[in-house]
Each structure stands twice: as structure tokens, then as C-alpha cells.
Design an enzyme around this catalytic site. Structure first.
Site, PDB file in Angstrom:
ATOM      1  N   GLU A 133       0.900  -1.289  -0.028  1.00 42.10           N
ATOM      2  CA  GLU A 133       0.140  -0.037   0.072  1.00 42.10           C
ATOM      3  C   GLU A 133       0.721   1.328  -0.191  1.00 42.10           C
ATOM      4  OE1 GLU A 133      -2.703  -0.240   3.297  1.00 42.10           O
ATOM      5  OE2 GLU A 133      -3.428  -2.180   2.625  1.00 42.10           O
ATOM      6  N   ARG A 257      10.286 -16.018  -3.178  1.00 45.83           N
ATOM      7  CA  ARG A 257      11.440 -15.250  -3.056  1.00 45.83           C
ATOM      8  C   ARG A 257      12.514 -16.126  -3.546  1.00 45.83           C
ATOM      9  NH1 ARG A 257      10.494 -12.866   3.024  1.00 45.83           N
ATOM     10  NH2 ARG A 257       9.710 -11.016   2.136  1.00 45.83           N
ATOM     11  N   ARG A 282      35.635  -8.549 -29.415  1.00 40.61           N
ATOM     12  CA  ARG A 282      35.994  -6.948 -29.574  1.00 40.61           C
ATOM     13  C   ARG A 282      37.594  -6.887 -29.748  1.00 40.61           C
ATOM     14  NH1 ARG A 282      35.214  -2.183 -31.502  1.00 40.61           N
ATOM     15  NH2 ARG A 282      35.834  -0.472 -29.968  1.00 40.61           N
ATOM     16  N   GLY A 354      31.550  -0.988 -23.158  1.00 40.96           N
ATOM     17  CA  GLY A 354      31.690   0.193 -23.546  1.00 40.96           C
ATOM     18  C   GLY A 354      30.398   0.975 -23.966  1.00 40.96           C
ATOM     19  N   GLY A 355      30.216   1.974 -24.963  1.00 41.64           N
ATOM     20  CA  GLY A 355      29.515   2.656 -25.488  1.00 41.64           C
ATOM     21  C   GLY A 355      28.429   1.905 -25.943  1.00 41.64           C
ATOM     22  N   GLU A 378       9.003  -7.778  -3.366  1.00 44.63           N
ATOM     23  CA  GLU A 378       8.946  -9.004  -2.410  1.00 44.63           C
ATOM     24  C   GLU A 378      10.285  -9.066  -1.208  1.00 44.63           C
ATOM     25  OE1 GLU A 378       8.645 -12.929  -4.135  1.00 44.63           O
ATOM     26  OE2 GLU A 378       7.526 -12.042  -5.978  1.00 44.63           O
TER      27      GLU A 378
HETATM   28  C1  LIG Z   1       8.475  -3.284 -10.153  1.00 50.86           C
HETATM   29  C2  LIG Z   1       7.826  -3.469  -8.902  1.00 50.86           C
HETATM   30  C3  LIG Z   1       6.703  -4.374  -8.730  1.00 50.86           C
HETATM   31  C4  LIG Z   1       6.032  -4.621  -7.752  1.00 50.86           C
HETATM   32  N1  LIG Z   1       5.153  -5.658  -7.489  1.00 50.86           N
HETATM   33  C5  LIG Z   1       4.349  -5.793  -6.309  1.00 50.86           C
HETATM   34  C6  LIG Z   1       3.181  -6.583  -6.474  1.00 50.86           C
HETATM   35  O1  LIG Z   1       2.764  -7.262  -7.285  1.00 50.86           O
HETATM   36  N2  LIG Z   1       2.685  -6.740  -5.303  1.00 50.86           N
HETATM   37  C7  LIG Z   1       2.837  -6.043  -4.082  1.00 50.86           C
HETATM   38  O2  LIG Z   1       1.922  -6.385  -3.139  1.00 50.86           O
HETATM   39  N3  LIG Z   1       3.857  -5.048  -3.935  1.00 50.86           N
HETATM   40  C8  LIG Z   1       4.393  -5.139  -5.278  1.00 50.86           C
HETATM   41  N4  LIG Z   1       5.808  -4.326  -5.011  1.00 50.86           N
HETATM   42  C9  LIG Z   1       5.905  -3.418  -4.013  1.00 50.86           C
HETATM   43  C10 LIG Z   1       7.202  -4.039  -3.322  1.00 50.86           C
HETATM   44  O3  LIG Z   1       6.912  -4.955  -2.566  1.00 50.86           O
HETATM   45  C11 LIG Z   1       7.454  -2.794  -2.397  1.00 50.86           C
HETATM   46  O4  LIG Z   1       8.042  -1.756  -3.317  1.00 50.86           O
HETATM   47  C12 LIG Z   1       8.739  -2.979  -1.453  1.00 50.86           C
HETATM   48  O5  LIG Z   1       8.164  -3.799  -0.350  1.00 50.86           O
HETATM   49  C13 LIG Z   1       9.087  -1.767  -0.647  1.00 50.86           C
HETATM   50  O6  LIG Z   1       8.388  -1.039  -0.151  1.00 50.86           O
HETATM   51  P1  LIG Z   1       8.187   0.554  -0.355  1.00 50.86           P
HETATM   52  O7  LIG Z   1       8.306   0.577  -1.974  1.00 50.86           O
HETATM   53  O8  LIG Z   1       6.940   1.061   0.001  1.00 50.86           O
HETATM   54  O9  LIG Z   1       9.296   1.304   0.116  1.00 50.86           O
HETATM   55  P2  LIG Z   1       9.734   1.362   1.678  1.00 50.86           P
HETATM   56  O10 LIG Z   1       8.983   0.398   2.586  1.00 50.86           O
HETATM   57  O11 LIG Z   1       9.487   2.822   1.763  1.00 50.86           O
HETATM   58  O12 LIG Z   1      11.352   1.033   1.731  1.00 50.86           O
HETATM   59  C14 LIG Z   1      12.231   2.130   1.153  1.00 50.86           C
HETATM   60  C15 LIG Z   1      13.551   1.400   1.307  1.00 50.86           C
HETATM   61  O13 LIG Z   1      13.980   1.605   2.744  1.00 50.86           O
HETATM   62  C16 LIG Z   1      14.767   0.399   3.088  1.00 50.86           C
HETATM   63  N5  LIG Z   1      14.307  -0.258   4.097  1.00 50.86           N
HETATM   64  C17 LIG Z   1      13.310  -0.978   4.139  1.00 50.86           C
HETATM   65  N6  LIG Z   1      13.385  -1.401   5.503  1.00 50.86           N
HETATM   66  C18 LIG Z   1      14.369  -1.187   6.106  1.00 50.86           C
HETATM   67  C19 LIG Z   1      14.871  -1.402   7.339  1.00 50.86           C
HETATM   68  N7  LIG Z   1      14.301  -2.080   8.229  1.00 50.86           N
HETATM   69  N8  LIG Z   1      16.013  -0.603   7.726  1.00 50.86           N
HETATM   70  C20 LIG Z   1      16.742  -0.127   6.808  1.00 50.86           C
HETATM   71  N9  LIG Z   1      16.236   0.309   5.663  1.00 50.86           N
HETATM   72  C21 LIG Z   1      15.266  -0.415   5.116  1.00 50.86           C
HETATM   73  C22 LIG Z   1      15.072  -0.396   1.786  1.00 50.86           C
HETATM   74  O14 LIG Z   1      16.421   0.109   1.068  1.00 50.86           O
HETATM   75  C23 LIG Z   1      13.681   0.144   1.011  1.00 50.86           C
HETATM   76  O15 LIG Z   1      14.085  -0.142  -0.569  1.00 50.86           O
HETATM   77  C24 LIG Z   1       6.437  -3.978  -6.250  1.00 50.86           C
HETATM   78  C25 LIG Z   1       7.242  -2.989  -6.349  1.00 50.86           C
HETATM   79  C26 LIG Z   1       8.202  -2.727  -7.814  1.00 50.86           C
HETATM   80  C27 LIG Z   1       9.272  -1.735  -7.711  1.00 50.86           C
END
Ligand SMILES: Cc1cc2nc3c(=O)[nH]c(=O)nc-3n(C[C@H](O)[C@H](O)[C@H](O)COP(=O)(O)OP(=O)(O)OC[C@H]3O[C@@H](n4cnc5c(N)ncnc54)[C@H](O)[C@@H]3O)c2cc1C
Length: 395
Positions: A133, A257, A282, A354-355, A378
Site C-alpha cells: 500500500e 522469494r 572485440r 563500452g558505449g 518481495e
Molecule cells: C516493479 C515492482 C513491482 C512490484 N510488484 C508488487 C506486487 O505485485 N504486489 C505487491 O504487493 N507489491 C509489489 N511491489 C511493491 C514492493 O514489494 C515494495 O516496493 C517493497 O516492499 C518496498 O516497499 P516501498 O516501495 O513502500 O519502500 P519502503 O518500505 O518505503 O522502503 C524504502 C527503502 O527503505 C529501505 N528499508 C526498508 N526496510 C528497512 C529497514 N528495516 N532498515 C533500513 N532500511 C530499510 C529499503 O532500501 C527500501 O527499499 C512492487 C514493487 C516494484 C518496484
């Protein structure tokens, strides 16, 4: 050495080796001709083709049109590694048929399983997994989407974002905070925030389910933000018991996963193939790029990173299939290592080109974009580190 020699290890059975050889040949014959200009259309086409080819049968159990009695992690790993080596979107199309129905396979009612799983296995329906969400990504427990028990049906409200296949899916597995008839979270007062989360199978044509936004990402996939406004969903769409949704989502992710790790491996293997071919071809400074020791060292490091990731990935899948144990730690280790290693391998491969490496449309350029999201979805790498670290300390 053949393209699939790496599967000649005891983690796999002949069934998996035959599966990989058949799918590899199928990819070489069929995937060249898929037009990727329109991502939604390409994805639909790929699901249809994979279904017709019988390759989606690995995503569901035999009782509902699948290949094997239960979901087999090694078959999922083999399929994703093979598909990703050929085409990232084909891997995505396959993966979502499994992830989108994993919780239905594990805990769906007989009616929902019979309605959804055979259609997904044949490639007639497209499935999706809706957990994240806007304010609840890594912190799943912060979810605010609710489902309320209204006697003869449930009422779903809220938003989900980053939902892969949003916009083209026929069925969503949706996780939401469950409220009883009095509007109180199930699980009781003072219970953990995760104790009221439940999973539901929700059809895309449910009135009140809207595609609020289509999201564009650097490696194009169908992706959307969903909005649920007073969606009435049938009682039997509940997956498992009320309040079991968080565990169900985590059990599903434990399986998938390791398959994300496998997709990363497929991308990394392709990058290594491309790097080797380019380095041999190359010419510079009177010899080939491959003749330089710096190149040999880079290739040695890349090949070792791929093998290290593959052994962790195959171990996680084998432990789940053969030892029938919970593999949260091993799947997290595999996902973290395989995605991070693949990013480094692909970057090295791009550098060697490279490029040409940054020319839009080159294979390494598209791999460079494809791999990035795998380190986030995930469970981001940091989340995997915490899962492993806490488990190791707890043990
Ligand atoms: C291309 C794509 C496809 C997706 N498909 C799905 C889907 O099909 N279904 C679904 O439900 N979700 C999906 N997602 C969502 C995905 O699972 C979330 O983006 C992910 O769980 C991270 O949540 P967020 O984007 O809200 O980042 P946030 O929760 O805001 O986290 C931001 C960053 O904080 C860092 N972080 C997180 N936890 C910690 C911690 N404890 N300590 C320190 N650093 C931390 C990590 O680097 C993380 O990337 C998808 C995302 C993408 C980009």
C-alpha cells in the site's frame, strides 16, 4: 559444457533437467516473435503462449491442472531462471501466475481453487498479488485496507499500490485488515497489528474495484495502484481463516522469494554470456578484450558470483521440496545474494561493452534496467538482511 550443465547437481531431479531443456528450446523458438511495443498486449500474449505451451502448469497443483501434486520450488526456480535468461517480460508473465495464486493454492476454498487455478494454468486468466500500500511497503503491518464482515458477504475498502499485472489481471489475491460486524479488528483488542490481516481472492470485475493509476517503471511491466470502494466480495473468497493472512502472505513469499533469486540468476547468466561473447569478439590494442588479464579477472569474479548465488538459490528450493522445512532464512539469503550479485555482474558486463552497453535496446542495457526492481520487491535487500540476521541471532 552446455547451457544447462549447471543443473547437473544433486539438488535437481531428471524431471527438472528435462523441464529446463524443453523450456529453453521453447523460448528460443517462440519468444523472438513477441512484439514488446505494447507492454500489456505483450504480457497477455506471453501468458497465452506459456499456457498453450503447458509451462504454467508448474504454477498450480495437479488437482487443478498443474504438473505436480504440490507446488515444487525447484520447478519454479528452473522455469524462472530459464525464462529470465531469454526475456524478462516472459519471466514476469510466468512469475505472476504463481505469485498471484500461491495463497489460493495454499488456503483457498475448494470453489475458489476450482474457479481460478485451472484457468490460470491454461493461461486464460491472469493473476496478481496485492499486498503493498502507499503507506505500507516494507512495513506490511501498517496496512490500512479493510475488509468488513457483513454477514453474507465481505466489504472491501482501501488502496493497494505497485500491483504487478494491475490493469490486465482477472483475479487478485488481496490482503486486508479484517473487521468483525462491530467494526473491531479480528484478533481482539491489544493483539498485534498483523493478527487481523486476512487474504481474499477478488475478481477484477468486482464492482467498486478501480484501477486508480497505471505506474510506469524503468523496465516496463503492467503495474497499477488499485482502489476498492465498498466492494462486495463473496464469503468463500476468504483464504484460510480470518487473521491468518499475514502468515499466508509470508508463506507465499517464502516460496516465491527463491524464485526471484532464480530470475536474477537468469539475468546474470545472460549478462555473463553477453560479456564473454563480446570480450572474445572485440579487438583493441592488437588483441581481443578477452586477452587482457583485467578482463579475465572480471569474468572470473562474475562467474563465481553467479555460481555462489545459484547454490544458495538451489539450496533454498531443494530444502523446501525435499526436506519439507520452513525456508524463510534460506530463501532470504538466496534472494538477497542473487539479486545483489546479478546487479554487479550486469554492471560489469555493461562496462565491458563500452558505449554499446548504454545504447538503448542493447541486451546489457535492458538487463541493467530489468534487474533493478528485483532488489526492492518481495522484500528489499535490507529486509532480507534483517530476516537472516534475526533468524541467525535467534538460533
Ligand atoms: C516493479 C515492482 C513491482 C512490484 N510488484 C508488487 C506486487 O505485485 N504486489 C505487491 O504487493 N507489491 C509489489 N511491489 C511493491 C514492493 O514489494 C515494495 O516496493 C517493497 O516492499 C518496498 O516497499 P516501498 O516501495 O513502500 O519502500 P519502503 O518500505 O518505503 O522502503 C524504502 C527503502 O527503505 C529501505 N528499508 C526498508 N526496510 C528497512 C529497514 N528495516 N532498515 C533500513 N532500511 C530499510 C529499503 O532500501 C527500501 O527499499 C512492487 C514493487 C516494484 C518496484
Amino acid at each position: 559444457m552446455t547451457r544447462l550443465t549447471h543443473l547437473d547437481i544433486p539438488f535437481f531431479d531428471d524431471l527438472h533437467r528435462e523441464q529446463a531443456a524443453a523450456l529453453d528450446a521453447w523460448c528460443a523458438e517462440h519468444l523472438q516473435h513477441v512484439d514488446h511495443t505494447d507492454t500489456d498486449a505483450a504480457c497477455r500474449r506471453l501468458v497465452t503462449m506459456l499456457g498453450e505451451g503447458g509451462h504454467l502448469r508448474w504454477c498450480v497443483p495437479a488437482a487443478h491442472g498443474g504438473a505436480l501434486p504440490a507446488l515444487d520450488s525447484r520447478a519454479l526456480v528452473v522455469a524462472r531462471e530459464t525464462l529470465a535468461r531469454h526475456d524478462g517480460l516472459a519471466d514476469f508473465a510466468f512469475a505472476m501466475q504463481g505469485l498471484g495464486t500461491g495463497a489460493i493454492t495454499l488456503a483457498g476454498s475448494p470453489q475458489v481453487q476450482a474457479e481460478v487455478l485451472p484457468r490460470v494454468a491454461r493461461g486464460e486468466w491472469i493473476s496478481a498479488f496485492a499486498l503493498s500500500e502507499p503507506q505500507a511497503g516494507s512495513d506490511v503491518a501498517a496496512m490500512s485496507c479493510t475488509v468488513r464482515d457483513e454477514g453474507d458477504h465481505w466489504v472491501l475498502n482501501g488502496e493497494k499500490t505497485w500491483i504487478s499485472n494491475g490493469g490486465i489481471a482477472d483475479v487478485f489475491t488481496v490482503f486486508a485488515r479484517t473487521l468483525n460486524g462491530e467494526g473491531q479488528p479480528v484478533g481482539g483488542p491489544g493483539s498485534k497489528p498483523t493478527a487481523s490481516i486476512s487474504g481474499f481472492a477478488v475478481r477484477a470485475d468486482t464492482p467498486g474495484l478501480e484501477i486508480a493509476e497505471r505506474i510506469q517503471v524503468i523496465a516496463p511491466h503492467p503495474l497499477a495502484r488499485l482502489r476498492f470502494v465498498n466492494c462486495l466480495i463473496p464469503k468463500d473468497s476468504l483464504l484460510g481463516a480470518p487473521g491468518e493472512g499475514f502468515k499466508l502472505a509470508m508463506r507465499t513469499l517464502d516460496i516465491f522469494r527463491a524464485s526471484v533469486a532464480a530470475a536474477a540468476l537468469g539475468f546474470a547468466r545472460r549478462a555473463l554470456d553477453e560479456a564473454i561473447a563480446h570480450a572474445k569478439a572485440r579487438h583493441m590494442f592488437g588483441q581481443t578484450l578477452a586477452d587482457f588479464q583485467l578482463t579475465q579477472a572480471a569474468i572470473g569474479e562474475m562467474a563465481s558470483a553467479v555460481d555462489a548465488a545459484s547454490l544458495l538459490t538451489y539450496r533454498a528450493a531443494w530444502l523446501r521440496d525435499v526436506k519439507a522445512v520452513r525456508t524463510t532464512r534460506e530463501a532470504a539469503m538466496a534472494k538477497m545474494t542473487a539479486t545483489e550479485n546479478a546487479q554487479r555482474v550486469i554492471d560489469r558486463a555493461l562496462q565491458m561493452h563500452g558505449g554499446l552497453g548504454v545504447k538503448v535496446g542493447s541486451t546489457v542495457e535492458s538487463l541493467y534496467r530489468e534487474i533493478r526492481a528485483l532488489r526492492i520487491y518481495e522484500g528489499a535487500t535490507e529486509v532480507q538482511q534483517l530476516i537472516v540476521g534475526r533468524d541467525v541471532l535467534g538460533a
